[in-house]
Motif scaffolding. Sequence first.
Motif, mmCIF file in Angstrom:
data_model
loop_
_atom_site.group_PDB
_atom_site.id
_atom_site.type_symbol
_atom_site.label_atom_id
_atom_site.label_comp_id
_atom_site.label_asym_id
_atom_site.label_seq_id
_atom_site.Cartn_x
_atom_site.Cartn_y
_atom_site.Cartn_z
ATOM 1 N N ASP A 20 20.487 117.793 78.060
ATOM 2 C CA ASP A 20 21.130 117.727 78.846
ATOM 3 C C ASP A 20 19.819 118.527 80.498
ATOM 4 N N GLY A 57 20.249 119.856 82.577
ATOM 5 C CA GLY A 57 21.223 120.813 83.410
ATOM 6 C C GLY A 57 21.503 121.962 83.005
ATOM 7 N N THR A 99 26.177 130.988 79.209
ATOM 8 C CA THR A 99 27.098 130.195 79.639
ATOM 9 C C THR A 99 27.344 128.964 80.446
ATOM 10 N N TYR A 100 28.040 127.814 80.185
ATOM 11 C CA TYR A 100 27.810 126.749 80.203
ATOM 12 C C TYR A 100 29.185 126.678 82.304
ATOM 13 N N GLY A 101 28.717 125.592 82.616
ATOM 14 C CA GLY A 101 30.182 125.349 83.680
ATOM 15 C C GLY A 101 31.947 124.887 83.460
ATOM 16 N N ASP A 102 31.666 124.433 82.144
ATOM 17 C CA ASP A 102 33.467 124.501 81.972
ATOM 18 C C ASP A 102 33.837 125.324 81.311
ATOM 19 N N SER A 148 31.771 127.038 78.851
ATOM 20 C CA SER A 148 31.817 127.679 77.314
ATOM 21 C C SER A 148 30.745 127.975 77.147
ATOM 22 N N TYR A 197 17.308 123.822 88.225
ATOM 23 C CA TYR A 197 18.271 122.078 88.054
ATOM 24 C C TYR A 197 17.328 120.943 88.741
ATOM 25 N N ASP A 226 21.896 115.586 86.183
ATOM 26 C CA ASP A 226 22.595 115.832 85.004
ATOM 27 C C ASP A 226 23.189 115.375 84.106
ATOM 28 N N GLY A 234 23.694 116.629 81.695
ATOM 29 C CA GLY A 234 24.698 116.959 80.195
ATOM 30 C C GLY A 234 26.470 117.354 81.106
ATOM 31 N N THR A 235 26.458 116.109 82.120
ATOM 32 C CA THR A 235 27.789 117.072 82.911
ATOM 33 C C THR A 235 28.689 114.918 82.823
ATOM 34 N N SER A 236 29.744 114.967 82.423
ATOM 35 C CA SER A 236 31.064 113.660 82.582
ATOM 36 C C SER A 236 30.328 112.988 83.346
#
Length: 330
Positions: free
Chosen positions: A35, A37, A78-81, A83, A194, A219, A221-223
């Motif tokens: 990742d 990110g 803590t991640y952007g989504d 989680s 980043y 990133d 780690g971002t889909s």
Amino acid sequence: DTGSAAAVPIDDVDIAYVTPVTIGTPPQTLQLDFDTGSSDLWVFSSHTPASQVRGQEIYSPNKSSTAKLLEGHTWSITYGDGSASRGNVYVDNFTVGGLSVAQQAVQTAQQVSSSFTSETNIDGLLGLGFSTLNTVSPKSQLTFFDNAKASLDSPVFTVDLKAQAAGTYDFGFIDKAKYTGEITYVPVNTNPGYWTFTSSGYAVGSGSFSSQSITGIADTGTSLVYLPTAIVTAYYRQVSGATNSRNYGGYVFPCSSALPTFTFGVGDARFTIPSSYISYSPIAPGSSTCFGGLQSSSGLGINIWGDVALKAAFVVFNGANPPTIGWAKK
Ligand SMILES: CC[C@H](C)[C@H](NC(=O)C[C@H](O)[C@H](CC1CCCCC1)NC(=O)CCNC(=O)[C@H](Cc1ccccc1)NC(=O)N1CCC(N)CC1)C(=O)NCc1cnc(C)nc1N
């Protein structure tokens, strides 16, 4: 030194990619989400409550003769989504694709949020962002790349993600067989940590190229790709039946709709994301409504070039001083 390891999609829409790594003595193999990110290397472990583990591989430091607890150190991320995970820290031998670091900080999870528990194909994350983002306290730790950098033939890693196929993460070298033409390098802003760069503009389908600066992060780690609303609405205006659905949290459209390609600029170079990458996935299995791989970044506070964009290029993350990022066609 150099290293090379596979990046394997974890599902049929390339939501994320995992790469095998080995930790400790004798080696324990886990599949981690690399990742760019974030900058924590954390794993499901023998410290993760059994109720939070659903088939993931775990790292057991007490089975490794080279593991050492980093006394009094903890981490929490803590991640952007939304989680999240947290835990304690060991150092141990760590190898990726033949490249080894002797005393890598390995963050063992004592708590993971439900989305990690339900993501059974991801045994942890390997952060490739700048080490300033690492959350270990009281002393923050270096990423695998930062630890390996001095021993690499060249202080770089490259990302070659593919649609529904295994790609590669290479460390220490740039494989000419993986790209065509020239690599276009642009500056990176390492604040706050980043791989932040500025794209030179965009075009929708065969439309004219709009030259404008779009600053965002590369990133892995971002889909998806998250860009300014004006760009995203210009794109979906060309898609019959497209709506920005509050219910589904973004632009959806009939899966049967024809989608234009999306082209973005890096310097004078142009990269085209095929329509198939933007027809991201049905909103539910079998649904005739599809969710877009290009979404608005308003509300994120940052533009994100995620896997949908990275799949369309060969990307060099150059960790020299100053760092730069290079994009090439493939
Ligand atoms: C030190 C923290 C670190 C830098 C952190 N970095 C990030 O969040 C970016 C990082 O690349 C993380 C890495 C993810 C985290 C989840 C697990 C997979 C890797 N990326 C994101 O959070 C971007 C949004 N999430 C995504 O893009 C996830 C990734 C995922 C993949 C597979 C399985 C599960 C999740 N994709 C989905 O949820 N999808 C399902 C829905 C579908 N429509 C799209 C795909 C950060 O900015 N945190 C600050 C932060 C905190 N809290 C919030 C709310 N926002 C924040 N930005």
